[in-house]
Design a protein around this motif. Sequence first.
Motif, PDB file in Angstrom:
ATOM      1  N   TYR A 319      11.160  48.355  25.003  1.00 48.64           N
ATOM      2  CA  TYR A 319      10.639  49.668  25.378  1.00 48.64           C
ATOM      3  C   TYR A 319       9.165  49.821  25.009  1.00 48.64           C
ATOM      4  O   TYR A 319       8.357  50.251  25.835  1.00 48.64           O
ATOM      5  CB  TYR A 319      11.465  50.753  24.676  1.00 48.64           C
ATOM      6  N   VAL A 320       8.816  49.481  23.779  1.00 48.53           N
ATOM      7  CA  VAL A 320       7.442  49.710  23.301  1.00 48.53           C
ATOM      8  C   VAL A 320       6.417  48.967  24.145  1.00 48.53           C
ATOM      9  O   VAL A 320       5.468  49.572  24.668  1.00 48.53           O
ATOM     10  CB  VAL A 320       7.322  49.359  21.808  1.00 48.53           C
ATOM     11  N   PRO A 321       6.534  47.634  24.334  1.00 46.18           N
ATOM     12  CA  PRO A 321       5.545  46.958  25.189  1.00 46.18           C
ATOM     13  C   PRO A 321       5.588  47.421  26.634  1.00 46.18           C
ATOM     14  O   PRO A 321       4.558  47.396  27.317  1.00 46.18           O
ATOM     15  CB  PRO A 321       5.912  45.470  25.062  1.00 46.18           C
ATOM     16  N   ALA A 322       6.765  47.852  27.113  1.00 48.13           N
ATOM     17  CA  ALA A 322       6.837  48.334  28.498  1.00 48.13           C
ATOM     18  C   ALA A 322       6.017  49.598  28.678  1.00 48.13           C
ATOM     19  O   ALA A 322       5.324  49.774  29.690  1.00 48.13           O
ATOM     20  CB  ALA A 322       8.296  48.579  28.887  1.00 48.13           C
ATOM     21  N   VAL A 323       6.075  50.530  27.720  1.00 45.42           N
ATOM     22  CA  VAL A 323       5.276  51.753  27.788  1.00 45.42           C
ATOM     23  C   VAL A 323       3.790  51.421  27.732  1.00 45.42           C
ATOM     24  O   VAL A 323       2.985  51.944  28.517  1.00 45.42           O
ATOM     25  CB  VAL A 323       5.653  52.715  26.643  1.00 45.42           C
ATOM     26  N   LEU A 324       3.407  50.539  26.810  1.00 49.47           N
ATOM     27  CA  LEU A 324       1.997  50.172  26.672  1.00 49.47           C
ATOM     28  C   LEU A 324       1.488  49.478  27.927  1.00 49.47           C
ATOM     29  O   LEU A 324       0.352  49.709  28.367  1.00 49.47           O
ATOM     30  CB  LEU A 324       1.807  49.277  25.453  1.00 49.47           C
ATOM     31  N   ALA A 325       2.316  48.619  28.525  1.00 52.05           N
ATOM     32  CA  ALA A 325       1.900  47.912  29.738  1.00 52.05           C
ATOM     33  C   ALA A 325       1.719  48.884  30.902  1.00 52.05           C
ATOM     34  O   ALA A 325       0.764  48.777  31.668  1.00 52.05           O
ATOM     35  CB  ALA A 325       2.936  46.838  30.086  1.00 52.05           C
ATOM     36  N   ALA A 326       2.629  49.855  31.044  1.00 54.20           N
ATOM     37  CA  ALA A 326       2.487  50.845  32.114  1.00 54.20           C
ATOM     38  C   ALA A 326       1.233  51.685  31.908  1.00 54.20           C
ATOM     39  O   ALA A 326       0.520  52.010  32.869  1.00 54.20           O
ATOM     40  CB  ALA A 326       3.730  51.739  32.171  1.00 54.20           C
ATOM     41  N   ALA A 327       0.946  52.035  30.650  1.00 58.52           N
ATOM     42  CA  ALA A 327      -0.271  52.791  30.347  1.00 58.52           C
ATOM     43  C   ALA A 327      -1.512  51.980  30.711  1.00 58.52           C
ATOM     44  O   ALA A 327      -2.485  52.511  31.269  1.00 58.52           O
ATOM     45  CB  ALA A 327      -0.300  53.174  28.867  1.00 58.52           C
ATOM     46  N   TRP A 328      -1.482  50.688  30.411  1.00 56.32           N
ATOM     47  CA  TRP A 328      -2.630  49.822  30.697  1.00 56.32           C
ATOM     48  C   TRP A 328      -2.846  49.683  32.199  1.00 56.32           C
ATOM     49  O   TRP A 328      -3.986  49.700  32.691  1.00 56.32           O
ATOM     50  CB  TRP A 328      -2.413  48.460  30.044  1.00 56.32           C
ATOM     51  N   LEU A 329      -1.763  49.569  32.965  1.00 54.42           N
ATOM     52  CA  LEU A 329      -1.895  49.468  34.419  1.00 54.42           C
ATOM     53  C   LEU A 329      -2.394  50.780  35.010  1.00 54.42           C
ATOM     54  O   LEU A 329      -3.116  50.776  36.016  1.00 54.42           O
ATOM     55  CB  LEU A 329      -0.548  49.089  35.042  1.00 54.42           C
ATOM     56  N   PHE A 330      -2.035  51.897  34.412  1.00 49.58           N
ATOM     57  CA  PHE A 330      -2.556  53.190  34.849  1.00 49.58           C
ATOM     58  C   PHE A 330      -4.073  53.230  34.691  1.00 49.58           C
ATOM     59  O   PHE A 330      -4.787  53.808  35.523  1.00 49.58           O
ATOM     60  CB  PHE A 330      -1.901  54.293  34.021  1.00 49.58           C
ATOM     61  N   LEU A 331      -4.571  52.588  33.644  1.00 48.46           N
ATOM     62  CA  LEU A 331      -6.011  52.540  33.395  1.00 48.46           C
ATOM     63  C   LEU A 331      -6.718  51.537  34.290  1.00 48.46           C
ATOM     64  O   LEU A 331      -7.828  51.782  34.764  1.00 48.46           O
ATOM     65  CB  LEU A 331      -6.279  52.164  31.932  1.00 48.46           C
ATOM     66  N   HIS A 332      -6.097  50.373  34.532  1.00 50.50           N
ATOM     67  CA  HIS A 332      -6.791  49.259  35.191  1.00 50.50           C
ATOM     68  C   HIS A 332      -5.966  48.642  36.306  1.00 50.50           C
ATOM     69  O   HIS A 332      -5.706  47.439  36.299  1.00 50.50           O
ATOM     70  CB  HIS A 332      -7.139  48.185  34.163  1.00 50.50           C
ATOM     71  N   PRO A 333      -5.535  49.389  37.299  1.00 48.64           N
ATOM     72  CA  PRO A 333      -4.697  48.793  38.346  1.00 48.64           C
ATOM     73  C   PRO A 333      -5.411  47.690  39.121  1.00 48.64           C
ATOM     74  O   PRO A 333      -4.831  46.635  39.407  1.00 48.64           O
ATOM     75  CB  PRO A 333      -4.355  49.982  39.252  1.00 48.64           C
ATOM     76  N   GLU A 334      -6.690  47.927  39.454  1.00 44.85           N
ATOM     77  CA  GLU A 334      -7.415  46.965  40.285  1.00 44.85           C
ATOM     78  C   GLU A 334      -7.592  45.622  39.600  1.00 44.85           C
ATOM     79  O   GLU A 334      -7.733  44.590  40.257  1.00 44.85           O
ATOM     80  CB  GLU A 334      -8.785  47.541  40.690  1.00 44.85           C
ATOM     81  N   SER A 335      -7.558  45.594  38.294  1.00 40.11           N
ATOM     82  CA  SER A 335      -7.742  44.333  37.564  1.00 40.11           C
ATOM     83  C   SER A 335      -6.471  43.494  37.543  1.00 40.11           C
ATOM     84  O   SER A 335      -6.484  42.371  37.045  1.00 40.11           O
ATOM     85  CB  SER A 335      -8.183  44.629  36.125  1.00 40.11           C
ATOM     86  N   TYR A 336      -5.391  44.039  38.076  1.00 40.38           N
ATOM     87  CA  TYR A 336      -4.130  43.299  38.155  1.00 40.38           C
ATOM     88  C   TYR A 336      -3.627  43.234  39.597  1.00 40.38           C
ATOM     89  O   TYR A 336      -2.433  43.095  39.844  1.00 40.38           O
ATOM     90  CB  TYR A 336      -3.083  43.949  37.245  1.00 40.38           C
TER      91      TYR A 336
END
Length: 500
Positions: A319-336
């Motif tokens: 759960y914890v890394p999944a939340v952090l990963a979703a937050a990171w993609l919200f910030l930087h979608p184009e970089s992924y």
Amino acid sequence: MPVAVSSLLFRTLPLAVAVAALTACAGAAAPKPAPSPQLNTLYGQLDQASKGYETALQQARAGDAPASEQSLNTALDQMKDISLHCGSTPGCDPQRVFSVYDRLLRLKDGSFFAGDDNDVLGEQQPEGGADGKTGAASLPEAQRSVTLLRGQKLSELIAMNGPVKAALEMWLTQWRPNLMDAYVNYQFMRYRMWPEYQKADLPEALLFGIMAKESGGKVHAVSRSGAAGPLQFMYATGMRFGLSNDDGFDTRFDPAASARANAEYMDEQLKIFNNNLEMTLAAYNGGEGRMRRMVGDDPSVSFYDPKIYNQLSQETREYVPAVLAAAWLFLHPESYNLRFPKVDGAPGNIVLKRSASLTELTVCLGSAGGMNDGWFRTLRNLNPRLDPQAAQPAGVRLEVPKPLEKAYAARCVDGPWPILANDLHTAIVPVVTPSMAAAATPRSAPSPTRTRSYTVRRGDTLVSIARKVDCADVEDIARSNGLKHHHLKVGQTLKLPVCR
């Protein structure tokens, strides 16, 4: 600066020092074959991208923000090309490439790691924009998610370790439809949820990450354990933060109320866990009492410390890394290589000109505004107190996205569509009792499904097992094996589908 996650942060040194350290390590190891010309070329391009980082820093310090942004974007484009070729180049070290890529992303997010570099880019806007707007409406799109979390930017608190990288891959593959749905749902509810987080000075990306993992932005979601609402509050916890029964309506289903309660919970637990974001998220998922007992008198302990991590349930570990990963993609979608849809989430409302239910409105609105999946979920999310099947009388005011105001007037007041919608909605379906159905339906043997056995080994997770099976995801495996909360035991035998 709090030290709760210091062991996890990328305390990157200047690039020259990092490269020197890598060179020293390589010199101490056994002799290796000389690098190929292709590898030398690739690493030369990597050095160029690294120099772009240094150039962007210098330009930012000099106050030339446009030039700094251009240098940074050029370096990021180089990194995307390098990443593309690294996998096919013998001897290429993906971690070396990723470390530079991560450094560039964090610079783009306004995060620095050296003294006076702090807040050169991505500084917070003063309250109220140039046009006089305040609150969420005043935040520029590019800066809305760089809110400080207790003096630290969110990017400083997300460590790109193995679990977070694995979660990023899941969001970009098997969970991708859920991520896209969560984003669309959130954009329509943003005007109700984000201000509650903004008042608490919490990052918007964190709110999105929690919501994406908990419910996908479905306001009426209820888990098997009884957690309810877009942010999945248990009843007792919800009561503690003011989510109760309001004239027969469970306010856990209210987007604004649940966001307020979640912000209060996060604020409370961040204080308890010394601003350790990962521990706070673990408490939200696994229970704050249990996490406090694990931490004891050392609130600075790392979430990934074996004495903590090994005691957590598999669900909380994921759960914890999944939340952090979703937050990171919200910030930087184009970089992924991710592109979120453009959504006009401006709030609006309509006053019904004729009696209609939310389901009838969904039919007559159709795909207005390019919403190919229809408007049912959005109408329910914005009007959570209403039974979607119950007809609302003329004169009732409903919350809708602003673009639907004209669509409602054009499609749902007069003409064939509201008539069709009402005809479908009032159709009479014969009532069949269970005993009648059992007597009328011949029993047939279930169709065989090919499966194979798999023995759980130490270190296995449902995520890692699902990667070995292309025709089933985590939920499929959990459901077919009766796994509660995705809990696994070493030596346990699982049934996995055989892909055809």
